[in-house]
Scaffold this motif. Structure first.
Motif, PDB file in Angstrom:
ATOM      1  N   VAL A  84      39.372 -14.899  48.534  1.00 31.11           N
ATOM      2  CA  VAL A  84      39.043 -13.598  49.131  1.00 31.11           C
ATOM      3  C   VAL A  84      38.632 -13.809  50.576  1.00 31.11           C
ATOM      4  O   VAL A  84      37.744 -14.616  50.871  1.00 31.11           O
ATOM      5  CB  VAL A  84      37.920 -12.885  48.347  1.00 31.11           C
ATOM      6  CG1 VAL A  84      37.473 -11.625  49.076  1.00 31.11           C
ATOM      7  CG2 VAL A  84      38.398 -12.542  46.945  1.00 31.11           C
ATOM      8  N   ALA A  85      39.278 -13.088  51.472  1.00 33.14           N
ATOM      9  CA  ALA A  85      39.025 -13.254  52.900  1.00 33.14           C
ATOM     10  C   ALA A  85      37.883 -12.359  53.367  1.00 33.14           C
ATOM     11  O   ALA A  85      37.565 -11.333  52.749  1.00 33.14           O
ATOM     12  CB  ALA A  85      40.303 -12.933  53.688  1.00 33.14           C
ATOM     13  N   TRP A  86      37.271 -12.769  54.450  1.00 35.11           N
ATOM     14  CA  TRP A  86      36.239 -11.955  55.095  1.00 35.11           C
ATOM     15  C   TRP A  86      36.865 -10.628  55.538  1.00 35.11           C
ATOM     16  O   TRP A  86      37.915 -10.610  56.164  1.00 35.11           O
ATOM     17  CB  TRP A  86      35.676 -12.706  56.292  1.00 35.11           C
ATOM     18  CG  TRP A  86      34.637 -11.963  57.085  1.00 35.11           C
ATOM     19  CD1 TRP A  86      34.811 -11.350  58.294  1.00 35.11           C
ATOM     20  CD2 TRP A  86      33.265 -11.750  56.736  1.00 35.11           C
ATOM     21  NE1 TRP A  86      33.641 -10.781  58.723  1.00 35.11           N
ATOM     22  CE2 TRP A  86      32.667 -11.013  57.790  1.00 35.11           C
ATOM     23  CE3 TRP A  86      32.482 -12.125  55.638  1.00 35.11           C
ATOM     24  CZ2 TRP A  86      31.324 -10.637  57.775  1.00 35.11           C
ATOM     25  CZ3 TRP A  86      31.144 -11.747  55.624  1.00 35.11           C
ATOM     26  CH2 TRP A  86      30.579 -11.016  56.675  1.00 35.11           C
ATOM     27  N   PRO A  87      36.259  -9.491  55.204  1.00 38.75           N
ATOM     28  CA  PRO A  87      36.877  -8.198  55.503  1.00 38.75           C
ATOM     29  C   PRO A  87      36.855  -7.864  56.994  1.00 38.75           C
ATOM     30  O   PRO A  87      36.005  -8.349  57.751  1.00 38.75           O
ATOM     31  CB  PRO A  87      36.023  -7.213  54.702  1.00 38.75           C
ATOM     32  CG  PRO A  87      34.682  -7.880  54.587  1.00 38.75           C
ATOM     33  CD  PRO A  87      34.971  -9.348  54.487  1.00 38.75           C
ATOM     34  N   GLU A  88      37.783  -7.033  57.402  1.00 40.23           N
ATOM     35  CA  GLU A  88      37.836  -6.529  58.779  1.00 40.23           C
ATOM     36  C   GLU A  88      37.155  -5.169  58.828  1.00 40.23           C
ATOM     37  O   GLU A  88      37.329  -4.333  57.939  1.00 40.23           O
ATOM     38  CB  GLU A  88      39.292  -6.393  59.228  1.00 40.23           C
ATOM     39  CG  GLU A  88      40.064  -7.708  59.276  1.00 40.23           C
ATOM     40  CD  GLU A  88      39.557  -8.621  60.382  1.00 40.23           C
ATOM     41  OE1 GLU A  88      39.044  -8.091  61.392  1.00 40.23           O
ATOM     42  OE2 GLU A  88      39.666  -9.850  60.225  1.00 40.23           O
ATOM     43  N   PHE A  89      36.353  -4.962  59.872  1.00 39.21           N
ATOM     44  CA  PHE A  89      35.680  -3.662  60.032  1.00 39.21           C
ATOM     45  C   PHE A  89      35.108  -3.554  61.444  1.00 39.21           C
ATOM     46  O   PHE A  89      34.957  -4.558  62.149  1.00 39.21           O
ATOM     47  CB  PHE A  89      34.543  -3.494  59.009  1.00 39.21           C
ATOM     48  CG  PHE A  89      33.573  -4.652  58.982  1.00 39.21           C
ATOM     49  CD1 PHE A  89      32.574  -4.785  59.940  1.00 39.21           C
ATOM     50  CD2 PHE A  89      33.664  -5.627  57.981  1.00 39.21           C
ATOM     51  CE1 PHE A  89      31.690  -5.850  59.914  1.00 39.21           C
ATOM     52  CE2 PHE A  89      32.782  -6.698  57.947  1.00 39.21           C
ATOM     53  CZ  PHE A  89      31.795  -6.815  58.926  1.00 39.21           C
ATOM     54  N   GLU A  90      34.811  -2.333  61.828  1.00 40.42           N
ATOM     55  CA  GLU A  90      34.101  -2.076  63.077  1.00 40.42           C
ATOM     56  C   GLU A  90      32.601  -2.064  62.783  1.00 40.42           C
ATOM     57  O   GLU A  90      32.175  -1.645  61.700  1.00 40.42           O
ATOM     58  CB  GLU A  90      34.517  -0.728  63.673  1.00 40.42           C
ATOM     59  CG  GLU A  90      35.986  -0.654  64.098  1.00 40.42           C
ATOM     60  CD  GLU A  90      36.276  -1.541  65.298  1.00 40.42           C
ATOM     61  OE1 GLU A  90      35.359  -1.711  66.138  1.00 40.42           O
ATOM     62  OE2 GLU A  90      37.404  -2.062  65.388  1.00 40.42           O
ATOM     63  N   ILE A  91      31.807  -2.508  63.745  1.00 35.34           N
ATOM     64  CA  ILE A  91      30.357  -2.491  63.569  1.00 35.34           C
ATOM     65  C   ILE A  91      29.851  -1.077  63.838  1.00 35.34           C
ATOM     66  O   ILE A  91      30.021  -0.559  64.951  1.00 35.34           O
ATOM     67  CB  ILE A  91      29.661  -3.481  64.519  1.00 35.34           C
ATOM     68  CG1 ILE A  91      30.161  -4.903  64.260  1.00 35.34           C
ATOM     69  CG2 ILE A  91      28.148  -3.415  64.344  1.00 35.34           C
ATOM     70  CD1 ILE A  91      29.582  -5.942  65.212  1.00 35.34           C
ATOM     71  N   PRO A  92      29.277  -0.426  62.847  1.00 39.61           N
ATOM     72  CA  PRO A  92      28.806   0.949  63.065  1.00 39.61           C
ATOM     73  C   PRO A  92      27.637   1.009  64.036  1.00 39.61           C
ATOM     74  O   PRO A  92      26.827   0.087  64.113  1.00 39.61           O
ATOM     75  CB  PRO A  92      28.389   1.417  61.664  1.00 39.61           C
ATOM     76  CG  PRO A  92      28.099   0.159  60.915  1.00 39.61           C
ATOM     77  CD  PRO A  92      29.024  -0.885  61.476  1.00 39.61           C
TER      78      PRO A  92
END
Length: 420
Positions: free
Chosen positions: A210-218
């Motif tokens: 399982v890879a580290w997820p991609e996201f924007e920092i809120p």
């Protein structure tokens, strides 16, 4: 030269302390440890230490000239104990995983013995910087370097110094933070906790593949938040900074006022009492933590993504210095009159972390772990980010996710992130 002048001078060797002297000195240190762990360094007094032993304060001064010297002796003894525990880990073998687990096992076995009265309690390290003692600071840094030897990295893939520092700070901070939640664990289960914490420290919570997820920092600040120049906000920021640095008792009305260069009268013009301001600091920290959780949940995704996004947002927020978060470990020295309500609020946050972890286990994005232990470790990681810049100098806030947050999720034994 006269005969008297030529006569050799005899220097008497220092007297070896008697067993009775050492026993009384150790009893005083034990009493001081109990006081510091409840009141903090600033709140501990020689009178209270003496009262625990049915002594008068001068009876303590015979052994320690002031409370700073006594507090330093407490921390030096704790550092010596931790050094020994680290030594147990390092002596466990060449395998990094074995060494790490042996260190964690040794720590929780010591805590078990201390809880049962079979070993002496040691002072918590929450307020060590409040003492501002050069010898203690040097000894602590040496202990940190000793612990860093546990996390060298794999042969051929050694960890860079920045990563070793950040991970060592995380490792020690997780053990320090455990004193805040071990009270909810039966003493006979400390070994069980050690195995589960050790597994998370070594391997993280991500399942294989399982890879580290991609996201924007809120963004955790809002337009309606008070400006940095607002009077009430100035007091909140000053109190938060002082509590983070020197504990609850270190953040006195005088010191908060002095940091803002205002009078005590000005303090009481804006605040009813110091405790009202302290409660406001804790409540705002909880509010920001909930903002991070709600923002990540609103965006959706796997349990892992929600948890990672909220964690990164909070650590990034703390390191940028905007509306700083209060170290939750400061709760250990807050008066009982307000401690209960504050602990209950932070318990709710930890329970939500545990719930999100359970979501991740259910959807396959989090490997099966003890969600209660893992939730406390995530809280501990966020709490320790208040001092991350001290132990990993030069680490920018935007790099905290890769070098500090991900190692908890992926394991302290994981490879360092690729450069750039």
């Amino acid at each position: 030269m006269s005969a008297a002048e030529s006569r050799p001078v005899t220097v008497k060797p220092p007297r070896t302390p008697t067993r009775r002297f050492e026993a009384r000195r150790n009893a005083i240190i034990a009493s001081a440890v109990a006081e510091i762990n409840v009141r903090g360094v600033r709140g501990m007094t020689l009178g209270d230490v003496a009262a625990r032993l049915d002594l008068v304060p001068t009876g303590v001064i015979y052994y320690f000239k002031n409370k700073e010297e006594l507090a330093a002796a407490c921390f030096m003894k704790a550092i010596e104990r931790f050094d020994a525990l680290i030594g147990v880990g390092l002596a466990a073998g060449a395998d990094e995983r074995t060494r790490l687990q042996a260190f964690v096992d040794a720590y929780f076995e010591f805590k078990r013995q201390a809880a049962l009265g079979e070993a002496e309690q040691i002072v918590v390290f929450n307020d060590v910087r409040a003492l501002n003692s050069a010898p203690v600071g040097e000894a602590y840094v040496n202990m940190f370097r000793h612990a860093r030897e546990l996390l060298t990295g794999r042969p051929g893939a050694e960890l860079p110094r920045l990563d070793r520092n950040a991970r060592t700070h995380l490792l020690l901070s997780e053990l320090f933070w455990s004193v805040a939640w071990l009270v909810m664990t039966d003493v006979q289960d400390y070994g069980r906790v050690a195995r589960r914490m050790g597994a998370i420290l070594a391997d993280g919570i991500l399942p294989p593949g399982v890879a580290w997820p991609e996201f924007e920092i809120p963004r955790l600040t809002r337009d309606e938040d008070p400006s940095a120049e607002a009077s009430a906000e100035l007091f909140l920021r000053a109190a938060t900074a002082l509590i983070n640095e020197e504990g609850y008792h270190g953040a006195s009305v005088e010191r908060i006022s002095a940091r803002l260069n205002v009078s005590k009268g000005a303090f009481y013009h804006h605040n009813e009492t110091k405790d009202d301001l302290v409660v406001a600091c804790f409540e705002r920290t909880c509010e920001i933590m909930w903002r991070a959780i709600r923002a990540a949940e609103a965006e959706g995704g796997s349990g892992l993504k929600v948890l990672a996004q909220a964690s990164v947002a909070l650590v990034h927020h703390q390191m940028t210095g905007n509306l700083p978060l209060l170290r939750t470990s400061a709760l250990t020295t807050v008066p009982k009159s307000i401690n209960t309500q504050l602990v209950r609020q932070f318990d709710r946050v930890s329970m939500r972390f545990a719930s999100i972890l359970s979501d991740g286990v259910a959807d396959g994005s989090v490997r099966p772990v003890d969600v209660n232990v893992a939730a406390q470790m995530i809280t501990g990681m966020i709490n320790a980010s208040a001092e991350l810049s001290f132990w990993a100098p030069g680490l920018p806030s935007e790099a905290a996710a890769a070098h500090y947050v991900r190692p908890l999720f992926e394991g302290l034994l994981s490879q360092a992130p690729a450069a750039g």
